[in-house]
Design an enzyme around this catalytic site. Structure first.
Site, PDB file in Angstrom:
ATOM      1  N   ARG A  77      -4.070   5.428  -3.353  1.00  0.00           N
ATOM      2  CA  ARG A  77      -2.942   4.726  -2.746  1.00  0.00           C
ATOM      3  C   ARG A  77      -3.463   3.508  -1.997  1.00  0.00           C
ATOM      4  O   ARG A  77      -4.303   3.639  -1.103  1.00  0.00           O
ATOM      5  CB  ARG A  77      -2.192   5.652  -1.774  1.00  0.00           C
ATOM      6  CG  ARG A  77      -1.103   4.936  -0.994  1.00  0.00           C
ATOM      7  CD  ARG A  77      -0.318   5.881  -0.078  1.00  0.00           C
ATOM      8  NE  ARG A  77       0.686   5.134   0.663  1.00  0.00           N
ATOM      9  CZ  ARG A  77       0.718   4.995   1.993  1.00  0.00           C
ATOM     10  NH1 ARG A  77      -0.192   5.571   2.761  1.00  0.00           N
ATOM     11  NH2 ARG A  77       1.650   4.273   2.563  1.00  0.00           N
ATOM     12  N   HIS A 123       2.633  -2.502   4.059  1.00  0.00           N
ATOM     13  CA  HIS A 123       1.917  -1.741   5.088  1.00  0.00           C
ATOM     14  C   HIS A 123       1.603  -2.700   6.245  1.00  0.00           C
ATOM     15  O   HIS A 123       0.451  -2.975   6.543  1.00  0.00           O
ATOM     16  CB  HIS A 123       0.663  -1.095   4.493  1.00  0.00           C
ATOM     17  CG  HIS A 123       0.095   0.049   5.296  1.00  0.00           C
ATOM     18  ND1 HIS A 123      -0.179   1.282   4.749  1.00  0.00           N
ATOM     19  CD2 HIS A 123      -0.250   0.144   6.605  1.00  0.00           C
ATOM     20  CE1 HIS A 123      -0.688   2.082   5.692  1.00  0.00           C
ATOM     21  NE2 HIS A 123      -0.741   1.407   6.828  1.00  0.00           N
ATOM     22  N   GLU A 170       5.662   3.828   7.065  1.00  0.00           N
ATOM     23  CA  GLU A 170       5.933   4.166   8.468  1.00  0.00           C
ATOM     24  C   GLU A 170       6.785   3.129   9.193  1.00  0.00           C
ATOM     25  O   GLU A 170       6.310   2.465  10.118  1.00  0.00           O
ATOM     26  CB  GLU A 170       4.614   4.364   9.220  1.00  0.00           C
ATOM     27  CG  GLU A 170       3.735   5.442   8.617  1.00  0.00           C
ATOM     28  CD  GLU A 170       2.506   5.741   9.468  1.00  0.00           C
ATOM     29  OE1 GLU A 170       2.187   4.957  10.364  1.00  0.00           O
ATOM     30  OE2 GLU A 170       1.862   6.773   9.230  1.00  0.00           O
ATOM     31  N   ASN A 310       3.584  10.855   6.008  1.00  0.00           N
ATOM     32  CA  ASN A 310       2.282  10.703   6.660  1.00  0.00           C
ATOM     33  C   ASN A 310       2.259  11.598   7.886  1.00  0.00           C
ATOM     34  O   ASN A 310       3.220  11.637   8.656  1.00  0.00           O
ATOM     35  CB  ASN A 310       2.063   9.256   7.141  1.00  0.00           C
ATOM     36  CG  ASN A 310       1.806   8.290   5.998  1.00  0.00           C
ATOM     37  OD1 ASN A 310       1.731   8.698   4.838  1.00  0.00           O
ATOM     38  ND2 ASN A 310       1.663   7.026   6.335  1.00  0.00           N
ATOM     39  N   TYR A 312      -0.472  13.485  10.977  1.00  0.00           N
ATOM     40  CA  TYR A 312      -1.808  13.612  11.565  1.00  0.00           C
ATOM     41  C   TYR A 312      -1.942  14.679  12.635  1.00  0.00           C
ATOM     42  O   TYR A 312      -2.994  15.284  12.769  1.00  0.00           O
ATOM     43  CB  TYR A 312      -2.232  12.265  12.189  1.00  0.00           C
ATOM     44  CG  TYR A 312      -2.491  11.187  11.183  1.00  0.00           C
ATOM     45  CD1 TYR A 312      -1.456  10.401  10.674  1.00  0.00           C
ATOM     46  CD2 TYR A 312      -3.779  10.945  10.713  1.00  0.00           C
ATOM     47  CE1 TYR A 312      -1.701   9.412   9.729  1.00  0.00           C
ATOM     48  CE2 TYR A 312      -4.031   9.952   9.777  1.00  0.00           C
ATOM     49  CZ  TYR A 312      -2.996   9.196   9.287  1.00  0.00           C
ATOM     50  OH  TYR A 312      -3.242   8.222   8.354  1.00  0.00           O
ATOM     51  N   GLU A 381      -0.510  10.205   3.551  1.00  0.00           N
ATOM     52  CA  GLU A 381      -1.642  10.052   4.485  1.00  0.00           C
ATOM     53  C   GLU A 381      -1.812  11.326   5.288  1.00  0.00           C
ATOM     54  O   GLU A 381      -0.833  11.938   5.697  1.00  0.00           O
ATOM     55  CB  GLU A 381      -1.419   8.918   5.500  1.00  0.00           C
ATOM     56  CG  GLU A 381      -1.618   7.531   4.970  1.00  0.00           C
ATOM     57  CD  GLU A 381      -1.336   6.462   6.022  1.00  0.00           C
ATOM     58  OE1 GLU A 381      -1.541   6.719   7.228  1.00  0.00           O
ATOM     59  OE2 GLU A 381      -0.910   5.368   5.622  1.00  0.00           O
TER      60      GLU A 381
HETATM   61  C1  GBH Z   1      -1.291   5.706  10.153  1.00  0.00           C
HETATM   62  O1  GBH Z   1      -0.299   5.808  11.138  1.00  0.00           O
HETATM   63  C2  GBH Z   1      -1.276   4.346   9.492  1.00  0.00           C
HETATM   64  O2  GBH Z   1      -0.410   4.337   8.376  1.00  0.00           O
HETATM   65  C3  GBH Z   1      -2.655   3.888   9.069  1.00  0.00           C
HETATM   66  O3  GBH Z   1      -2.628   2.541   8.710  1.00  0.00           O
HETATM   67  C4  GBH Z   1      -3.648   4.164  10.189  1.00  0.00           C
HETATM   68  O4  GBH Z   1      -4.920   3.653   9.927  1.00  0.00           O
HETATM   69  C5  GBH Z   1      -3.699   5.649  10.406  1.00  0.00           C
HETATM   70  O5  GBH Z   1      -2.444   6.113  10.764  1.00  0.00           O
HETATM   71  C6  GBH Z   1      -4.646   6.099  11.506  1.00  0.00           C
HETATM   72  O6  GBH Z   1      -4.187   5.683  12.755  1.00  0.00           O
HETATM   73  O7  GBH Z   1       0.213   4.925  20.784  1.00  0.00           O
HETATM   74  O8  GBH Z   1       0.444   7.176  21.572  1.00  0.00           O
HETATM   75  O9  GBH Z   1       2.400   5.831  21.154  1.00  0.00           O
HETATM   76  C7  GBH Z   1      -0.383   7.001  11.878  1.00  0.00           C
HETATM   77  C8  GBH Z   1       0.792   7.258  12.769  1.00  0.00           C
HETATM   78  C9  GBH Z   1       1.842   6.964  14.800  1.00  0.00           C
HETATM   79  C10 GBH Z   1      -0.515   6.892  14.750  1.00  0.00           C
HETATM   80  C11 GBH Z   1       1.823   6.335  16.168  1.00  0.00           C
HETATM   81  C12 GBH Z   1      -0.555   6.240  16.101  1.00  0.00           C
HETATM   82  C13 GBH Z   1       0.549   5.920  18.154  1.00  0.00           C
HETATM   83  C14 GBH Z   1       1.127   6.782  19.194  1.00  0.00           C
HETATM   84  N1  GBH Z   1       0.690   6.589  14.028  1.00  0.00           N
HETATM   85  N2  GBH Z   1       0.603   6.621  16.870  1.00  0.00           N
HETATM   86  S1  GBH Z   1       1.037   6.132  20.774  1.00  0.00           S
END
Ligand code: GBH
Length: 481
Positions: A77, A123, A170, A310, A312, A381
């Site tokens: 991707r 993106h 996102e 996505n 995490y 992701e």
């Molecule tokens: C992904 O987003 C992205 O798609 C990707 O490009 C990136 O490299 C990867 O994550 C790793 O970060 O600052 O505490 O308010 C992940 C989802 C949601 C992660 C918001 C960071 C910030 C929360 N993101 N989050 S905060």
């Protein structure tokens, strides 16, 4: 031979994004994106860096494909850089054939290598000219028209070869991080210490709305003009952390956790699957949340061929007794890494927001599946950083047991969701193929399954986790011995 748990045709591989890996920002006609200009502002990026060179993948797609093959990946991707393809961005602006041909060759080379391309149209790297011309994502009519034309240009070049399309990555991040917190480009916020302009009480909701309509409009183009070429599927990729109630015995916390999921996932998914925003959002935001016209909802509703997800990390979520702040975007809740019973959500990573909790992944897959009538889900992701990784020697870095464990547990959680809970999840892309430009965190935070030596000639070295992703999945597919 182990017992098959995942389907034979399970689509798995690794993900990246254009601005995070390509570099070559002013080559072959590419002009600035909003991230190029954002990085030039002081204090926005942790290490003062930018995507000027990144992993130099614009010149090294051959290396990247070789890595994918080494990892055994079936799919890759990546995202297309709009300012490479249409440098000035607009529907009357010229197409840059050189920029477009980079992606045509990438797709051809991937297919020749037996790797299925999964292409994201957006993106986060909006052509900066559109930000300057009319306010970018805030301008519904201009943005939708320009994105639709950009989508058509990319589809014309690639739709006969690419079967998996993602419109937006996102939209929550574009709207909240870009227009409320000001952490991401274009950095607008109500916080005047960070930006002279922006209104976090209204702009994120307008941007989210415009992204949904632009998504629906591009999907219509795909379905009307391209889908018959090789079939293929299109969807949007949404992100959410799973939300556990802080006190599962307190119904107000149970509700708060649900509300937080509605303010992240359902903000975008409810309009697509149900034709309306969640009631909890309408209640809290009132007229600040735009209404869909009949034409708009005609574009948005039923616009997903699959659910792109996505994911995490997870949080414990507690209700608040005070009325919601005007700038709140989470449903008036407090999130933490510890529950009332003092359970920890998981160990620290390098990213302050990210702690592994694989059960939350299984729960979120079930939440989506239950709420939206068991859609086909592709996980586009999933991955982790590691606390202190950047300080290690290369020998230590490639021995990334923390990340390997993360992937083993999360992939097992996905397999449980599929085989035990009957969630229709058919694909999984690990984030990321490469260490890369981690947005506001610059290069200090690494997410790659392959180490990248930014100063040492861009050498790439697969880490332990690169192998573990493949081994874990192929075992579950029933391929490994
Ligand atoms: C992904 O987003 C992205 O798609 C990707 O490009 C990136 O490299 C990867 O994550 C790793 O970060 O600052 O505490 O308010 C992940 C989802 C949601 C992660 C918001 C960071 C910030 C929360 N993101 N989050 S905060």
């Amino acid at each position: 031979m182990s017992e098959a748990v995942l389907p034979k045709d399970f689509l798995w591989g690794f993900a990246t994004a254009s601005y995070q890996i390509e570099g070559a920002v002013h080559e072959d006609g590419r002009l600035d994106s909003i991230w190029d200009t954002f990085c030039r502002k002081p204090g926005k990026i942790a290490d003062g860096s930018n995507g000027d060179v990144a992993c130099d993948s614009y010149h090294r797609s051959g290396d990247d494909i070789a890595l994918l093959q080494q990892c055994g990946a079936r799919a890759y991707r990546f995202s297309v850089s709009w300012p490479r393809v249409i440098p000035l961005g607009g529907r009357a602006d010229p197409v840059n054939r050189l920029g477009l041909s980079y992606y045509v060759k990438l797709v051809d080379d991937l297919i020749a290598a037996g790797i299925e391309p999964v292409v994201t149209l957006y993106h986060w790297d909006l052509p900066d000219a559109l930000e300057k011309r009319y306010g970018g994502l805030l301008n519904r009519d201009e943005f939708v028209a320009d994105f639709t034309r950009y989508a058509r240009v990319v589809l014309e070049a690639l739709a006969s070869k690419v079967r998996y399309w993602v419109t937006f990555n996102e939209p929550w991040c574009s709207a909240i991080l870009g227009y409320s917190l000001g952490q991401f480009a274009p950095g607008r916020t109500s916080d005047r210490t960070k930006c002279p302009e922006g209104d976090a009480s209204t702009e994120p909701w307008i941007v989210g709305h415009n992204l949904l309509i632009a998504h629906g409009s591009a999907v219509k183009v795909f379905r009307d003009e391209f889908k018959d070429k090789i079939g293929g599927q299109i969807g949007i990729t949404l992100n959410a952390d799973y939300a556990y109630p802080w006190d599962p015995q307190d119904p107000r916390d149970v509700e708060a956790a649900e509300r937080k999921l509605e303010f992240s996932m359902a903000w975008f998914a409810d309009p697509i699957y149900f034709g309306k925003y969640p009631d909890s959002m309408r209640r809290q935001l009132g007229a600040r949340l735009p209404d869909f016209s009949a034409d708009e909802i005609g574009l948005v509703q039923n616009s997903n061929d699959f659910f792109g997800m996505n994911h995490y990390t997870s949080n414990y979520v507690r209700h608040l007794d005070t009325p919601p702040d005007l700038l709140d975007f989470s449903g008036n809740v407090a999130s933490s890494f510890e529950s009332k019973a003092r359970e920890s959500i998981g160990p620290e990573s390098q990213s302050p927001w990210l702690r592994p909790n694989a059960l939350g992944f299984r729960r979120l897959l079930n939440w989506i599946s239950d709420r939206y009538g068991h859609p086909t889900i592709y996980v586009t992701e999933n991955g982790t950083s590691i606390k202190g990784e950047n300080e290690l020697s290369v020998e230590q870095m490639v021995d990334d047991e923390f990340r390997a464990t993360y992937f083993r547990n999360y992939i097992q959680a996905l397999a449980d969701a599929y085989s035990k809970d009957r969630v229709d999840v058919r694909g999984y892309m690990a984030w990321s193929l490469l260490d890369n430009f981690e947005w506001a965190d610059g290069y200090e935070t690494r997410f790659g399954v392959c180490y990248v030596d930014y100063e040492g000639g861009q050498r790439r070295v697969p880490k332990k986790s690169a192998k573990v992703v493949g081994q874990t999945i192929t075992t579950l597919i029933g391929e490994a011995n």
